[in-house]
Write an enzyme that holds these catalytic residues in place. Structure first.
Site, PDB file in Angstrom:
ATOM      1  N   ASP A  78      48.757 -51.266 -50.918  1.00  0.00           N
ATOM      2  CA  ASP A  78      49.585 -52.308 -51.512  1.00  0.00           C
ATOM      3  C   ASP A  78      48.739 -52.959 -52.607  1.00  0.00           C
ATOM      4  OD1 ASP A  78      51.719 -54.307 -51.684  1.00  0.00           O
ATOM      5  OD2 ASP A  78      50.254 -55.643 -50.762  1.00  0.00           O
ATOM      6  N   ASP A  89      49.422 -56.698 -54.439  1.00  0.00           N
ATOM      7  CA  ASP A  89      49.282 -58.161 -54.310  1.00  0.00           C
ATOM      8  C   ASP A  89      48.859 -58.542 -52.897  1.00  0.00           C
ATOM      9  OD1 ASP A  89      50.164 -58.907 -56.965  1.00  0.00           O
ATOM     10  OD2 ASP A  89      52.176 -58.310 -56.337  1.00  0.00           O
ATOM     11  N   ASP A 105      48.878 -56.069 -46.639  1.00  0.00           N
ATOM     12  CA  ASP A 105      48.672 -57.416 -46.095  1.00  0.00           C
ATOM     13  C   ASP A 105      49.935 -58.033 -45.524  1.00  0.00           C
ATOM     14  OD1 ASP A 105      49.686 -57.633 -48.833  1.00  0.00           O
ATOM     15  OD2 ASP A 105      49.400 -59.784 -48.582  1.00  0.00           O
TER      16      ASP A 105
END
Length: 232
Positions: free
Chosen positions: A9, A11, A171
């Protein structure tokens, strides 16, 4: 021979963009004369595609004209607010860790809820673009994360790899649920958007508190002793 791969991922996983994203959302609403939104409500949408985020915050349909206007304004402000800060927003150890993983011959890719162009620009501004042979954005699939389509498309573009030889790093539960649905193992990082208890609800294979922990988990998974020697 099937190649080992790691999908990241963007961001909150590689780049610490949440505060800048909240600032950009806030400025978008201000510019378009919309009511201000709470920072925590905006933060809760990070990890979703832009149209879904604006739709949720404004409580309007995905295809509403206001959502379209917000996306256009956000993308303009993204270049002014976030891109100039990109290099300073890297999480500790990210560049070193990616360099080590790349040197080991792992196939590295990005699967993000950002549109492809924004992700590509952010990676270039942060000096990370050359590490990734494949970048898949939310606008390249019909059903973005947590649907597994982004994962499947990334694997297809990587070629010569499989779900059994691929690890997803993210995250948020959106990343982990995508990995679970696609049959991939996953690493949940605790320094991004979702906290540990929320991440655990999606049953990640590993949990990492730092990017060095991410690299060590990958070393364990693929039995790469050279990586362990460098990172530990």
């Amino acid at each position: 021979m099937t190649k080992n791969a790691v999908i990241f991922d963007l961001d909150g996983t590689l780049i610490d963009t949440p505060r800048a994203i909240i600032e950009t959302f806030t400025q978008t609403f201000l510019t378009l004369g919309q009511a201000a939104q709470k920072a925590e409500d905006i933060r809760a949408t990070i990890g979703l595609p832009l149209e879904k985020a604006f739709s949720n915050l404004l409580n309007v349909p995905l295809d509403d004209e206001l959502v379209i206007q917000c996306i256009k304004q956000y993308q303009l402000l993204f270049k002014e607010i976030i891109l100039p800060k990109a290099k300073t927003l890297l999480f500790p150890g990210v560049e070193t860790g990616l360099n080590v993983l790349s040197d080991q011959g792992l196939a590295l890719a990005i699967a993000t809820s950002k549109f492809y162009t924004s992700a590509d620009l952010l990676l270039k501004a942060a000096g990370l673009r050359d590490y990734f042979s494949v970048v898949v954005g939310a606008d390249q699939v019909s059903c973005p994360k947590p649907n597994p389509e982004s994962g499947y498309l990334t694997l297809k573009k990587l070629g010569n790899t499989s779900v059994d030889n691929t690890i997803m790093v993210g995250d948020t539960t959106h990343d982990l649920q995508m990995a679970n649905s696609a049959g991939m193992r996953s690493i949940a990082v605790t320094y991004g958007i979702h906290n540990l208890s929320v991440l655990k609800s999606s049953n990640p294979t590993w949990i990492a508190d730092t990017f060095a922990d991410v690299v060590n988990a990958i070393a364990e998974a693929f039995q790469l002793k050279q990586i362990e020697a460098v990172i530990l």
